[in-house]
Scaffold this active site. Structure first.
Site, PDB file in Angstrom:
ATOM      1  N   GLY A  40       0.862  -1.174   0.000  1.00 38.80           N
ATOM      2  CA  GLY A  40       0.000   0.000   0.000  1.00 38.80           C
ATOM      3  C   GLY A  40       0.897   1.223   0.000  1.00 38.80           C
ATOM      4  O   GLY A  40       1.534   1.529   1.006  1.00 38.80           O
ATOM      5  N   HIS A  41       1.007   1.873  -1.139  1.00 37.31           N
ATOM      6  CA  HIS A  41       1.882   3.038  -1.244  1.00 37.31           C
ATOM      7  C   HIS A  41       1.040   4.304  -1.296  1.00 37.31           C
ATOM      8  O   HIS A  41       0.253   4.502  -2.205  1.00 37.31           O
ATOM      9  CB  HIS A  41       2.785   2.907  -2.480  1.00 37.31           C
TER      10      HIS A  41
HETATM   11  P1  IMP Z   1       1.679 -11.051   3.227  1.00 42.45           P
HETATM   12  O1  IMP Z   1       2.642 -10.355   2.342  1.00 42.45           O
HETATM   13  O2  IMP Z   1       0.268 -10.546   3.083  1.00 42.45           O
HETATM   14  O3  IMP Z   1       1.774 -12.531   3.132  1.00 42.45           O
HETATM   15  O4  IMP Z   1       2.062 -10.705   4.751  1.00 42.45           O
HETATM   16  C1  IMP Z   1       3.255 -11.178   5.359  1.00 42.45           C
HETATM   17  C2  IMP Z   1       3.827 -10.155   6.308  1.00 42.45           C
HETATM   18  O5  IMP Z   1       4.296  -9.038   5.561  1.00 42.45           O
HETATM   19  C3  IMP Z   1       2.838  -9.590   7.315  1.00 42.45           C
HETATM   20  O6  IMP Z   1       3.545  -9.266   8.497  1.00 42.45           O
HETATM   21  C4  IMP Z   1       2.356  -8.315   6.661  1.00 42.45           C
HETATM   22  O7  IMP Z   1       1.876  -7.380   7.600  1.00 42.45           O
HETATM   23  C5  IMP Z   1       3.650  -7.854   6.019  1.00 42.45           C
HETATM   24  N1  IMP Z   1       3.436  -6.997   4.833  1.00 42.45           N
HETATM   25  C6  IMP Z   1       3.063  -7.385   3.606  1.00 42.45           C
HETATM   26  N2  IMP Z   1       2.991  -6.331   2.772  1.00 42.45           N
HETATM   27  C7  IMP Z   1       3.337  -5.270   3.495  1.00 42.45           C
HETATM   28  C8  IMP Z   1       3.509  -3.883   3.177  1.00 42.45           C
HETATM   29  O8  IMP Z   1       3.322  -3.434   2.047  1.00 42.45           O
HETATM   30  N3  IMP Z   1       3.899  -3.066   4.205  1.00 42.45           N
HETATM   31  C9  IMP Z   1       4.161  -3.556   5.445  1.00 42.45           C
HETATM   32  N4  IMP Z   1       4.026  -4.830   5.774  1.00 42.45           N
HETATM   33  C10 IMP Z   1       3.629  -5.682   4.809  1.00 42.45           C
HETATM   34 MG    MG Z   2       2.717   0.431   2.903  1.00 43.25          MG
END
Ligand code: IMP
Ligand code: MG
Length: 423
Positions: A40-41
């Protein structure tokens, strides 16, 4: 000509979107090479706020081309939604400024269902994923059973492959005690998305190499951060892609020797969303930032965990990514902190550690060792040049860059485009 890889030096949410948008002014092409709509940017233009998930943040600038590379996993329905949302707000999105790799893997509804179900099964040991199906989609890619954008562009072939995948995955979902999914509705929904995406799909490797030949400048937009990297992060509390600099090569087909610099983006403090070890986590820092209305996730709205700046982590990030230059964001988040702590090393079982242990259980046991720096206790939001910053803020930036081991290039003092200081 400089091709730049931009990476997050912490646990994601470093403010990469804003820095990408800023740097895009001097680039021709912006490439996403990994991750999916778990990202999410957030980019703010004047009074308008945009949150991008799959489309590179470069889309907001006219005359730039955005590429979604082969290393990205795409939920086609979500992508069409994102394109429509941007168009509704007057952002032009066409085959002229968005190119999507035919090799990018697809995220399907059963990936999301499996992601959710596995988290439920893990209970207290859950990862805290975004539930966007990222892990299962990359799992299928590695298992060589995934469906790609190129398949989606061939309706009859796609429908046939999907049928077999749905049978397999419905059996798994059933065994796990989760609801099964209707093939017919998924097939229809995805073929509809296919039609909308068809003009954008191409061989992006060839596209990028043509661009390189013509001397175009490329910016690689990293998603998530170093410690969420599947290889180098706090496994298993990570995402499923290579978020570090090497991922920009494998995820785009642009070779390592064509990359000119690596820019690491880090917050002036640390945040993490989801589960997993976080040595410098601090309840008072979290409370303060949340009270300021900051540090809520752009994708899931979750309150992020917050803590002090961790130089052990950013030092390791410099190593793994080959970070040459730093962009420090959210400096203004510390404007009213009287005494600021900076973690210089960890202690574990009486030993001093300069880099984090690779085992997450050991990392959770680490005790952060801090130095204290006096806060500047005034607003930095209006600063536009390095010299406009209070001396204590400059000293703080200098210290965290020194401990991280890279040159300070950018400091950000707010979400606006103009709230960016080039050092
Ligand atoms: P997933 O990528 O949805 O499988 O999540 C795995 C881990 O990466 C979790 O701790 C999420 O909160 C974290 N995560 C995934 N995408 C983001 C991001 O864009 N920003 C911060 N944390 C992320
Ligand atoms: Mg983000």
């Amino acid at each position: 000509m400089a091709n730049t890889i931009l990476v997050g030096a912490q646990w994601g949410d470093e403010g990469k979107g804003k820095i990408i948008d800023f740097l895009t002014e001097h680039a021709d092409i912006v490439v996403r090479s990994q991750g999916g709509n778990n990202a999410g940017h957030t980019v703010i233009h004047g009074s308008k706020k945009y949150v991008l998930h799959l489309i590179p943040s470069g889309i907001l600038r006219a005359k730039k081309t955005c590429v979604i590379g082969n290393g990205v996993v795409i939920d086609p329905v979500a992508l069409v939604g994102e394109i429509d949302g941007l168009r509704e707000r007057g952002v032009k999105v066409s085959a002229k400024n968005l190119v999507i790799s035919d090799c990018a893997h697809l995220v399907l509804p059963y990936h999301r269902a499996l992601d959710e179900q596995r988290e439920i099964t893990k209970g207290r040991n859950k990862i805290g994923t975004t539930k966007r199906g990222i892990g299962p989609a990359y799992g299928d890619k590695a298992a060589r059973t995934g469906l790609r954008m190129g398949d989606l562009m061939q309706p009859a072939l796609f429908s046939e492959k999907l049928k077999a995948k749905m049978q397999e995955n419905n059996a798994i979902l059933k065994a796990l005690g989760a609801k099964t999914i209707s093939y017919k509705s998924v097939n229809e929904e995805y073929l509809r998305a296919a039609e909308a995406l068809q003009p954008f799909v191409a061989n992006t490797v060839v596209f990028l190499h043509e661009a390189l030949k013509n001397g175009r400048e490329i910016l690689f937009e990293g998603a998530q951060g170093t410690f969420l990297d599947i290889d180098h992060g706090t496994y298993p509390y990570v995402t499923s892609s290579n978020t570090t600099a090497g991922g920009a090569c494998t995820g785009s087909g642009v070779p390592p020797h064509r990359m000119d610099r690596v820019l690491g983006v880090m917050k002036a403090y640390t945040t993490r969303v989801g589960e997993g070890p976080f040595p410098t986590e601090d309840a008072a820092v979290s409370d303060r930032l949340h009270a300021m209305g900051r540090e809520f996730g752009a994708t899931t709205g979750r309150a992020r965990r917050c803590g002090w700046f961790d130089a052990v982590a950013t030092r390791y990030a410099t190593m793994v990514n080959g970070i040459d230059e730093l962009a420090v964001t959210n400096l203004d988040g510390l404007d009213q902190v009287e005494t600021i702590r900076v973690c210089t090393h960890y202690k574990l079982g009486g030993k001093k550690l300069e880099v984090p242990p690779t085992d997450h259980l050991q990392l959770a046991e680490c005790e952060p060792v801090y130095i204290e720096m006096p806060g500047w206790m005034s607003s930095t939001e209006e600063a536009r040049e390095f010299g406009d910053l209070p001396a204590k803020a400059r000293a703080y930036l200098g210290k965290i860059a020194e401990l991280t081991g890279a040159a300070l290039r950018i400091a950000s003092v707010g979400p606006g485009r103009d709230q960016t200081i080039v050092v």
